[in-house]
Design an enzyme around this catalytic site. Sequence first.
Site, PDB file in Angstrom:
ATOM      1  N   THR A 299       0.861  -1.169  -0.039  1.00  0.00           N
ATOM      2  CA  THR A 299      -0.120   0.126   0.037  1.00  0.00           C
ATOM      3  C   THR A 299       0.849   1.266  -0.096  1.00  0.00           C
ATOM      4  O   THR A 299       0.700   2.231  -0.720  1.00  0.00           O
ATOM      5  CB  THR A 299      -0.872  -0.056   1.346  1.00  0.00           C
ATOM      6  OG1 THR A 299      -1.831  -1.090   1.176  1.00  0.00           O
ATOM      7  CG2 THR A 299      -1.774   1.091   1.300  1.00  0.00           C
ATOM      8  N   GLN A 329      -5.952  -2.344  -2.625  1.00  0.00           N
ATOM      9  CA  GLN A 329      -5.389  -0.920  -2.103  1.00  0.00           C
ATOM     10  C   GLN A 329      -4.499  -0.212  -3.151  1.00  0.00           C
ATOM     11  O   GLN A 329      -3.735  -0.895  -3.895  1.00  0.00           O
ATOM     12  CB  GLN A 329      -4.623  -1.111  -0.830  1.00  0.00           C
ATOM     13  CG  GLN A 329      -5.308  -1.780   0.228  1.00  0.00           C
ATOM     14  CD  GLN A 329      -5.095  -3.312   0.288  1.00  0.00           C
ATOM     15  OE1 GLN A 329      -5.129  -3.914  -0.768  1.00  0.00           O
ATOM     16  NE2 GLN A 329      -4.881  -3.892   1.702  1.00  0.00           N
ATOM     17  N   GLN A 351     -10.053   2.349  -3.040  1.00  0.00           N
ATOM     18  CA  GLN A 351      -9.761   1.845  -1.731  1.00  0.00           C
ATOM     19  C   GLN A 351      -8.213   2.408  -1.411  1.00  0.00           C
ATOM     20  O   GLN A 351      -7.253   2.439  -2.196  1.00  0.00           O
ATOM     21  CB  GLN A 351      -9.531   0.586  -1.771  1.00  0.00           C
ATOM     22  CG  GLN A 351      -9.180  -0.108  -0.274  1.00  0.00           C
ATOM     23  CD  GLN A 351      -9.284  -1.709  -0.176  1.00  0.00           C
ATOM     24  OE1 GLN A 351      -9.620  -2.139  -1.233  1.00  0.00           O
ATOM     25  NE2 GLN A 351      -8.866  -2.317   0.676  1.00  0.00           N
ATOM     26  N   ASP A 373     -11.908   2.614   3.447  1.00  0.00           N
ATOM     27  CA  ASP A 373     -10.728   3.223   4.127  1.00  0.00           C
ATOM     28  C   ASP A 373      -9.962   4.199   3.243  1.00  0.00           C
ATOM     29  O   ASP A 373      -8.740   4.263   3.244  1.00  0.00           O
ATOM     30  CB  ASP A 373      -9.836   2.305   4.614  1.00  0.00           C
ATOM     31  CG  ASP A 373     -10.409   1.133   5.103  1.00  0.00           C
ATOM     32  OD1 ASP A 373     -11.359   1.215   5.868  1.00  0.00           O
ATOM     33  OD2 ASP A 373      -9.972  -0.003   5.441  1.00  0.00           O
ATOM     34  N   ARG A 441     -13.719   3.381  10.633  1.00  0.00           N
ATOM     35  CA  ARG A 441     -13.652   2.317  11.476  1.00  0.00           C
ATOM     36  C   ARG A 441     -12.121   2.020  11.997  1.00  0.00           C
ATOM     37  O   ARG A 441     -11.169   3.024  11.222  1.00  0.00           O
ATOM     38  CB  ARG A 441     -13.874   0.892  10.725  1.00  0.00           C
ATOM     39  CG  ARG A 441     -13.090   0.770   9.429  1.00  0.00           C
ATOM     40  CD  ARG A 441     -13.412  -0.619   8.931  1.00  0.00           C
ATOM     41  NE  ARG A 441     -12.447  -0.947   7.828  1.00  0.00           N
ATOM     42  CZ  ARG A 441     -12.366  -1.824   7.057  1.00  0.00           C
ATOM     43  NH1 ARG A 441     -13.197  -3.009   7.641  1.00  0.00           N
ATOM     44  NH2 ARG A 441     -11.436  -2.106   6.176  1.00  0.00           N
ATOM     45  N   TRP A 443      -8.681   1.272  12.704  1.00  0.00           N
ATOM     46  CA  TRP A 443      -7.723   0.496  12.108  1.00  0.00           C
ATOM     47  C   TRP A 443      -6.676   0.189  13.185  1.00  0.00           C
ATOM     48  O   TRP A 443      -6.284  -1.153  13.007  1.00  0.00           O
ATOM     49  CB  TRP A 443      -6.872   1.344  11.015  1.00  0.00           C
ATOM     50  CG  TRP A 443      -5.907   0.463  10.188  1.00  0.00           C
ATOM     51  CD1 TRP A 443      -5.764  -0.644  10.075  1.00  0.00           C
ATOM     52  CD2 TRP A 443      -4.792   1.284   9.782  1.00  0.00           C
ATOM     53  NE1 TRP A 443      -4.739  -0.897   9.651  1.00  0.00           N
ATOM     54  CE2 TRP A 443      -3.960   0.304   9.112  1.00  0.00           C
ATOM     55  CE3 TRP A 443      -4.188   2.633   9.475  1.00  0.00           C
ATOM     56  CZ2 TRP A 443      -2.638   0.449   8.420  1.00  0.00           C
ATOM     57  CZ3 TRP A 443      -3.038   2.730   8.770  1.00  0.00           C
ATOM     58  CH2 TRP A 443      -2.212   1.780   8.210  1.00  0.00           C
TER      59      TRP A 443
END
Length: 571
Positions: A299, A329, A351, A373, A441, A443
């Site tokens: 990523t 990602q 993403q 995300d 959310r 991580w």
Amino acid sequence: MTMMGKTLLTLLLLSSVFSIASSRRSRHSNSNIDWWCNQTPHPEPCKYYMMKQSHYYHHKLKHKTEFRKILIHLALERVVIMRSQARELGRNRITKKQRSVFRDCLKLYDNTIFHLNRTLEGLHVKTSCSTFDAQTWLSTARTNIDTCQHGALELGVNVGDFMVPSERFNVTEIISNSLFVNWAFLKQEKVLYTADADDGDAFPRWFSLHERRLLLSSNIRAHLIVAKDGSGHFRSVQDAINAAARRRFKTRFVIHVKRGVYRENIEVGKTNDNVMLVGDGMRNTIITSGRSVQDGYTTYSSATAGIDGVHFIARDITFRNTAGPRRGQAVALRSASDLSVFYRCSIEGYQDTLMVHAQRQFYRGCYIYGTVDFIFGNAAVVFQNCVILVRRPLNGQANMITAQGRDDPFQNTGFTIHNSQIRAAPDLRPVVGSFNTFLGRPWQRYSRVVVMKTFLDGMVSPMGWSPWGNTDFALNTLYYGEYRNFGPGSSTRNRVGWAGFHSIRSPNEASQFTVANLLAGRTWLPATAIHTSKLVITSTTHLRFISSSEAYISELRFFVQQLEQENALVE
């Protein structure tokens, strides 16, 4: 008794005396070290490495400034060893995934050494930095070590190929101890400023009046010009950045990137400070690439643009990743540039679009597109007057706007979305009822996000926030807050009931997450006479905020057409 016997007896007695004295000194030193280390979150590695390095316990520690210095020095020593081990272990790594992880980890270790050295020098040699600066750089050092680990895990590479696991664990704990001790100083100095709690037009105070004029000027004199047609100094953005890196004095350096689509991946290195990229508008100047995790990149390394140099500024540019929603990602922009500003930029992906990796960052008047995300990382960052556009994800996916990665309670990091808009992008709007959209959310364990005075479109779930999968991970240790938001998705009546969720009512509590406090703009610079003037957004610019759905969709149609054309060219 013979003379030799007397001499031997004398030596034995002296040896005994020295042995007793040494033993007492050792016990005293051990006791002193134990006392200091027992004050930290991780006492055992503290004791072990301090005793292992004998020069640290020849004298009694008397003050926590000395203890802080020793802890940072210990962390630095361990990371240097980790880097050496990584080089040795990684020499024979031949697969693309192994090379990708190995390259990332070496870079991240180098960056960690850079920031630990910077902290030691700033606190204890030149005394040129504030306690908050030190907390930022120590937070970054911890984040860098974690990022190496994450890259190995996501590509399925054995972590032991590049680091001794116990070393990584010990380094992380020693940095955490340093964060804890430095935080004690920060707590003594902490002053909250509440005057800006409702001010959505405040620039950070470290952004000078000269730089604000530069940011808003319609007539900027560039040092270098990049042009696809050959009319500038370079055809490639990276070539101009490399030229900037070779300059002797790292004062503000402006690179004008003329209109065009630049298909390249760019990097601004950690010592290439004060670079400013100025485009001809986010519609016209586009830097684009299509790397993704599915293609064998981490990523971290998938980013179209990776920025590390201090005081970076970008204006009127689009950063895009064209990998699309099916390739996992894929980062458009990754920034760990301390004290950086992104102004009127568009950041486009699906993403993991925007990796706000570390340090202090400020985004104003930007468009940010994504699905899962898509704003993530562990920086201290404020998004002000931005438009966050949630796109259509893959079937079965839910949209997660943020995934903040604070993994230590003493890291001074978090996300604030202030005076902005969170809306459905045109491709999501017709099917908005088929997908859940959440503000974020957790991580990591101490994930921290606050949304304040922001318009929330109706696609935002009544729950507001999502757990990590089907777990209760971090629900009691995170901090998610909402303050004076508006729009059809803003009601907190049916929000999650987690201990870590806060429906903020107090302006004083909200003020902790404004530019003045989260970015600490007033705690590391002396008071000045600089006052922030309101930015007037005129009706002729495409950054104006639009209330009606028809006008809003019309305004975005051009962006959608551009994205479709770009994807068609890449595919």
